[in-house]
Enzyme design. Structure first.
Site, PDB file in Angstrom:
ATOM      1  N   GLU A  16      -6.598  -5.737   4.185  1.00  0.00           N
ATOM      2  CA  GLU A  16      -6.648  -6.966   3.556  1.00  0.00           C
ATOM      3  C   GLU A  16      -7.710  -6.924   2.367  1.00  0.00           C
ATOM      4  O   GLU A  16      -8.105  -8.195   2.092  1.00  0.00           O
ATOM      5  CB  GLU A  16      -6.817  -7.913   4.582  1.00  0.00           C
ATOM      6  CG  GLU A  16      -6.522  -9.524   4.089  1.00  0.00           C
ATOM      7  CD  GLU A  16      -4.975  -9.525   4.350  1.00  0.00           C
ATOM      8  OE1 GLU A  16      -4.434  -8.733   5.144  1.00  0.00           O
ATOM      9  OE2 GLU A  16      -4.390 -10.708   3.727  1.00  0.00           O
ATOM     10  N   GLY A  17      -7.874  -5.791   1.687  1.00  0.00           N
ATOM     11  CA  GLY A  17      -8.932  -5.843   1.004  1.00  0.00           C
ATOM     12  C   GLY A  17     -10.228  -5.343   1.500  1.00  0.00           C
ATOM     13  O   GLY A  17     -10.896  -5.782   2.342  1.00  0.00           O
ATOM     14  N   THR A  68       0.821  -1.212   0.066  1.00  0.00           N
ATOM     15  CA  THR A  68      -0.095   0.031   0.062  1.00  0.00           C
ATOM     16  C   THR A  68       0.769   1.349   0.048  1.00  0.00           C
ATOM     17  O   THR A  68       1.771   1.331   0.489  1.00  0.00           O
ATOM     18  CB  THR A  68      -0.874  -0.032   1.105  1.00  0.00           C
ATOM     19  OG1 THR A  68      -1.504  -1.311   1.293  1.00  0.00           O
ATOM     20  CG2 THR A  68      -1.832   1.143   1.193  1.00  0.00           C
TER      21      THR A  68
END
Lengths: 283, 421
Positions: free
Chosen positions: B401-402, B161
């Site tokens: 994590e999404g 990220t």
């Protein structure tokens, strides 16, 4: 007989027991009714119920695990092995198939091998300290053990007899309620917790020791050790193979719950209190 | 114990004959015919779960509140967990680990998360960082970077990220340029869990900036030693929840990475980064489930103690219905992550199930935590009671994590894809 650093070791009678809290907070371990019942950290209130036919306590569905004093005994045995004072630690338990789990826990803590003395069904229901002591005495002779460590008592029946009886049957010295033990050549120095304080004794090996609360803090089984424990052997033995008759000489007549607590009475003054006590014949 | 128990024998009561035995025999026959599907855990799984549960309840729970207040990294707890073998379980056996499957790891993760999700996230970030190496590393890389995790309680991190790109992984701008036998990396990463504590990072960087190069070939995965010159972790970020977990921005300024540290090869990075998620989403879902379970238990305990209008609040349907719904959600979240974990352990692609599990668990964790605060009433809003922390901790499960939205994108794509076949 010569015993120096070659001490073999028979560890405790591992109690696979339920926990009798009788509604009191239980500090050590507590049964949980199902996998996900309300389990409030360590202080769990579990009501133990007497069976309707008054012959015992309901144990179906109650989770069983190693007696806490036996955990302490196993821990002590493993510590001795880690200090290289002892060659082998053998964990023994008497009972039905389920006790193998408890033996596995001991193996995961570090015991070398296990012995499962199969006692099931009616025999198991009536299995008591005398029969277990006989089994232990027979095993100790067979395995040529030098030291037996047990928990001082089981927390469900609180008998506090097995260690003492085993020693008597073997005619071995005993160090009970041990809060400290040190191996010095072929002698064992045991500090015992007695009513008046602490008593230190020296006993010759082979001997029986029963573990009290402050002897040590049992370790967790680590995950790698749990995996290694699967490869360790648990031998199966029947009491008959050891020449022991597990028939009980005792018959349970009845089991009752403790009397219900009566509500108290509130009084206004000290005089009232004394008056009420006199009335009740307490003073 | 003053109660006299002459001759009383406690212990297991096994009725080996009688009606119970024939009932058991009938069940056994039914089991045979049902075939493979089973909710049963193996003995070893139960034992692992026991150790994790004991550790979480006896050691994590008492310490969680103070770590949350101070924000201090819970290294003592992590070290203890490492000693017990509770973390790094999925490191292959030939690298010193236990080679556990994702299912076993999930069981442990749920128990640890029950104790504190901040601690559990710090631990889980290890799994996330290691997963690319486990799935894509060559033998030398595995032995070197996974081996050292098994020898000492070290941490690692997953650096993908950036301040400008979270969900849109393909939009990352950190650039790796090949210069001789090295890659020189420049860029900025953000929200890296364990950023300040890691011994090494998995780094995803852009190696082919040509707009015509497809996403699947434009990125490369690297292993970066944290002490490489030019790696600059930023300050520890102060977050809403999971406060003891260490989250930072990291600047990469002319960081030189040897070519031996490339995973698979140049251009393989995107696939590796995404492939790791299939294995790390189930544990994250398990963590969210652990939090939800904690919310349920705390709320239930409170509801059985607190009285109002003459009864325990649990006896009022409004409250018992809230508890029932929390229970429903927890059970379903658990089944969802277990299915997702089991699928990937069977060697199958589990993207569909993993996304469902993560999306569902993240959502219900938030709902259950909020409901728990509600059941506690005024007390729930207060920091002396354990549930407000749960609500703050739960939010991130819908983000990292999404995100919840990305999961829905994945699920719809998978679902429609299956439908069209």
């Amino acid at each position: 007989m010569h015993r120096s650093s070659e001490v073999k070791h028979v560890a405790s009678y591992l109690n696979t027991r339920g926990c009798e809290c009788f509604g009191q907070p239980c500090e050590s371990h507590c049964p949980v009714l199902t996998d996900r019942t309300i389990h409030v950290q360590l202080k769990t209130f579990i009501k133990i119920r007497v069976k309707p036919d008054r012959t015992g306590v309901v144990t179906d569905g109650v989770k069983h695990s190693m007696n806490p004093f036996c955990e302490i005994a196993v821990e002590e045995a493993i510590k001795l092995k880690e200090k290289k004072l002892v060659k082998e630690v053998v964990a023994v338990s008497c009972g039905p198939q389920q006790v193998q789990e408890t033996i596995r826990t001991a193996l995961a803590m570090g015991a070398d091998r296990g012995i499962h003395v199969e006692v099931s069904g009616k025999d198991y229901e009536t299995l008591g300290p005398l029969q277990v002591s006989k089994i232990f005495a027979a095993l100790a002779k067979k395995e040529q053990a030098d030291l037996i460590i047990l928990g001082k008592q089981a927390i469900d029946d609180d008998c506090n007899q097995t260690g003492q009886m085993t020693a008597a049957l073997l005619d071995w010295p005993q160090g009970t309620f041990a809060s400290e033990m040190t191996l010095e050549a072929d002698k064992l120095k045991v500090v015992r917790e007695v009513d008046g304080g602490l008593e230190t004794i020296k006993i010759k090996l082979p001997a029986v020791v029963t573990a009290d609360l402050r002897l040590n803090t049992p370790r967790y089984a680590t995950l790698p050790n749990i995996m290694k424990a699967k490869k360790k052997k648990i031998a199966n033995v029947k009491p008959a193979d050891l020449g022991v008759d597990v028939c009980s000489r005792l018959e349970v007549l009845k089991v009752d719950e403790p009397p219900q607590r009566q509500a108290g009475v509130k009084v206004e003054t000290v005089d009232d209190l004394v008056g009420k006590l006199k009335e009740a014949g307490r003073v | 114990m003053t109660h006299c128990m002459k001759g009383f024998q406690a212990g297991l009561r096994f009725q080996s004959t009688g009606p119970q035995a024939s009932a058991r025999a009938a069940t056994a026959a039914l089991k045979e015919s049902l075939g493979g599907f089973s909710f049963e855990l193996t003995d070893q799984q139960k034992e692992f779960q026991e150790v994790a549960r004991k550790f979480a309840r006896e050691e994590i729970v008492p310490a969680a509140l103070s770590y949350d207040k101070s924000g201090e990294y819970p290294f003592p707890l992590i070290k203890r967990a490492w000693d017990l073998g509770l973390i790094n379980g999925h490191i292959p056996e030939d690298c010193g680990g236990m080679g556990l499957g994702i299912f076993d790891s999930c069981l442990i993760t749920e128990e640890l998360a029950f104790g504190c999700t901040g601690v559990q996230t710090a631990i889980e970030a290890n799994s996330l960082g290691q997963m690319p190496v486990i799935i894509a590393g060559n033998d030398a890389q595995k032995k070197k970077y996974l081996g050292r995790m098994a020898e000492e309680p070290l941490m690692c991190a997953y650096c993908v990220t950036e301040p400008g790109a979270g969900s849109d992984v393909a939009g990352i701008k950190t650039r790796a340029v090949k210069k001789g036998d090295e890659y020189v990396v420049n860029g900025q990463k953000m929200w890296i869990t364990n950023g300040g504590k890691a011994n090494w990072y998995f780094l995803l960087a852009l190696t082919d900036p040509d707009p015509k190069c497809p996403t699947s070939r434009a990125f490369t995965g690297f292993i970066v030693e944290a002490d490489t010159p030019g790696v600059q972790p930023g300050r520890k970020e102060l977050n809403m929840g999971q406060r003891c977990s260490d989250t930072r921005g990291i600047t990469f300024e002319d960081v030189r990475i040897p070519k031996e540290n490339v995973l698979i090869g140049e251009g393989a990075g995107f696939k590796i980064a995404m492939g790791a998620f299939d294995k790390t989403r189930p544990p994250v879902a398990a963590g969210a489930t652990g939090l939800a379970q904690r919310a349920l238990e705390e709320a239930t305990k409170y509801a059985l103690e607190r009285k109002t209008f003459g009864k325990f609040i649990a006896e009022h349907q409004a409250v018992s219905f809230l508890l029932a719904e929390m229970a429903m959600k927890v059970e379903l979240a658990r089944m969802a992550y277990q299915r997702a974990a089991w699928e990937v352990d069977q060697g199958r692609r589990n993207t569909y199930y993993a996304s469902i599990a993560k999306a569902f668990a993240g959502d219900i964790a938030n709902q259950c935590a909020a409901d728990a605060v509600q059941i506690f009433g005024g007390n729930g809003f207060n920091s002396e009671y354990p549930v407000e922390k749960l609500m703050r901790d739960a939010k991130i499960y819908q983000i990292y994590e999404g995100t919840a939205q990305i999961q829905r994108l994945i699920i719809s794509r998978e679902h429609l894809g299956k439908f069209k076949q």
